[in-house]
Enzyme design. Sequence first.
Site, PDB file in Angstrom:
ATOM      1  N   ASN A 169     -35.746   2.829  56.026  1.00 11.18           N
ATOM      2  CA  ASN A 169     -35.346   2.458  57.150  1.00 11.18           C
ATOM      3  C   ASN A 169     -33.953   2.239  57.335  1.00 11.18           C
ATOM      4  OD1 ASN A 169     -36.241   0.255  55.724  1.00 11.18           O
ATOM      5  ND2 ASN A 169     -36.748  -0.807  57.878  1.00 11.18           N
ATOM      6  N   GLU A 268     -39.823  -7.676  49.112  1.00 16.78           N
ATOM      7  CA  GLU A 268     -39.859  -7.718  50.590  1.00 16.78           C
ATOM      8  C   GLU A 268     -40.286  -6.468  51.283  1.00 16.78           C
ATOM      9  OE1 GLU A 268     -35.283  -7.537  51.330  1.00 16.78           O
ATOM     10  OE2 GLU A 268     -35.225  -9.506  50.156  1.00 16.78           O
ATOM     11  N   CYS A 302     -38.088  -3.883  59.383  1.00 14.09           N
ATOM     12  CA  CYS A 302     -39.222  -4.910  59.185  1.00 14.09           C
ATOM     13  C   CYS A 302     -39.238  -6.088  59.945  1.00 14.09           C
ATOM     14  CB  CYS A 302     -38.898  -5.216  57.752  1.00 14.09           C
ATOM     15  SG  CYS A 302     -37.413  -5.555  57.343  1.00 14.09           S
ATOM     16  N   GLU A 481     -34.382 -13.718  48.692  1.00 11.64           N
ATOM     17  CA  GLU A 481     -32.980 -13.357  48.391  1.00 11.64           C
ATOM     18  C   GLU A 481     -32.042 -13.635  49.319  1.00 11.64           C
ATOM     19  OE1 GLU A 481     -32.338  -9.806  46.110  1.00 11.64           O
ATOM     20  OE2 GLU A 481     -34.600  -9.396  46.005  1.00 11.64           O
TER      21      GLU A 481
END
Length: 500
Positions: A169, A268, A302, A481
């Site tokens: 994405n 993630e 996301c 992160e």
Amino acid sequence: MTSAALAAPTVHTGKTAEVAHFIDGRAVSSAKPSFENRNPATGEVVSLVHEADAALVDDAVQAARRALKGPWGKMSDQERSAILRKVADGITRRFDEFVRAEVLDTGKPVSLASHLDIPRGAANFNVFADQILTASTETFRMATPDGAGALNYAIRVPRGVIAVVCPWNLPLLLMTWKVAPALACGNTVVVKPSEETPTTAALLGQIMNEAGIPPGVYNVVQGLGPNSTGEFLTRHPEVDGITFTGETRTGEAIMAAASKGVRPVSLELGGKNAAMVFADCDLDKAIEGTMRSVFANCGQVCLGTERVYVERPIFDSFVERLKSAAQGLKMGDPFDKTTNLGPLISAEHRNKVMSYYERAKAEGARIVLGGGIPKLAAPQSGGYFIEPTIWTGLPETSTVVREEIFGPCCHITPFDSEDEVADRVNDSPYGLATAIWTNNLTRAHRLSARIDVGIVWVNSWFLRDLRTPFGGSKQSGVGREGGVHSMEFYTELRNVCVKL
Ligand code: NAD
């Protein structure tokens, strides 16, 4: 070794280009390309992509291992930092080429690729070039029975070879978000881009060479996930750590692969993010922010919003205003600078999103807007476009309200109290992000502490200092992160105890 050097492996030309691997500082091909990379905006083939088998993945991992022992492993933080700045400069110098490749691979509007994806790809290297120069560790003096004491201090050492497995994405942005800190800390990497978006990772190989990154430090293996390149890489015993961005289901498979050899993972993953819009908010700003969070990148973000909860007194006007703003979106040729809604990534993904559109209908949703596939003129008629869609009226138990769709759509639900909305937002297996729209700051702070997610936006969306922790709770991820948190994943801390 089933490989051969390719002269110009990654450039989109008039004829069909081929996208290859990048191993030990050079483009490497498999025996032949194994799958097509299509432009999602037209359905046309833009390139043929090579697929790394287990032997080629092993070549890449061995190249990365050798590079740890070479000049890269002996460089100071300052030297690595300076080289990373050259990588950022290299991306900026070839900005148009990166933008074009990203738009052809993803179908995203050129305005988005040139304002977000590629600038952030370059910025990630500058951010971590800075970060490594200020990364500190702890020191303790301790007492000993003889009275002389001992000095404990920690040093950071690179983990080793890091596998970086990426989604489609935000290809360059999300890949460099991992590669930049991994390299800043002195690791070497083997990147597995998404099969949908192979090009910018391969192009980056050329930039790495130009910037003076030694061969073997940055490697790219192209291919698919299960029973293919992704699995060969994450199961490879000489990979020391795995960082992954993608679907929760894939995260589970990667975590299982990493358990062999007890390798650390940073994950993630997916989300089903909610926005809470209170009656006291600045409605113009809430509409503008919700528009971006629902429809940016055709809903394939996301952090995007798929559940919107609106306080009852403003529910009707919010729904009408969001509908009218969404009607103003311009769908079409991504290379047209005025286009702000591109296609979905693939025919397969459009089928998945359409299945949710159908399910919403079957479950009795009120369709405020959209719900179908638009008719566009050629060549976009061959693309994977879908209508921006807004629903109301579904119960919280509906699959459309519970599952991640990853399309340009949202469901809007009214609420009556802060407690009620907090419980509804938290009632999800995911915990990535939320947005709170209110002018009551006390409420904003109270809710921020209560909502179980990795990132809370108050009166904004997608705004973030890259030094802050980024990641999700529950099934949205493992670890954080960003800034010093990336240093924690990409280094081992070793304590040295010196008896004085
Ligand atoms: P995906 O999980 O299908 O694929 C991601 C990558 O994993 C690809 O490179 C794929 O080839 C590889 N892969 C697939 N199966 C594998 C396996 N068994 N072993 C090793 N590798 C494997 O995800 P996607 O469809 O590319 O991306 C969309 C998803 O990513 C959405 O769920 C979205 O929410 C999530 N995402 C999360 C974040 C975040 O920061 N939390 C950011 C972007 C996207």
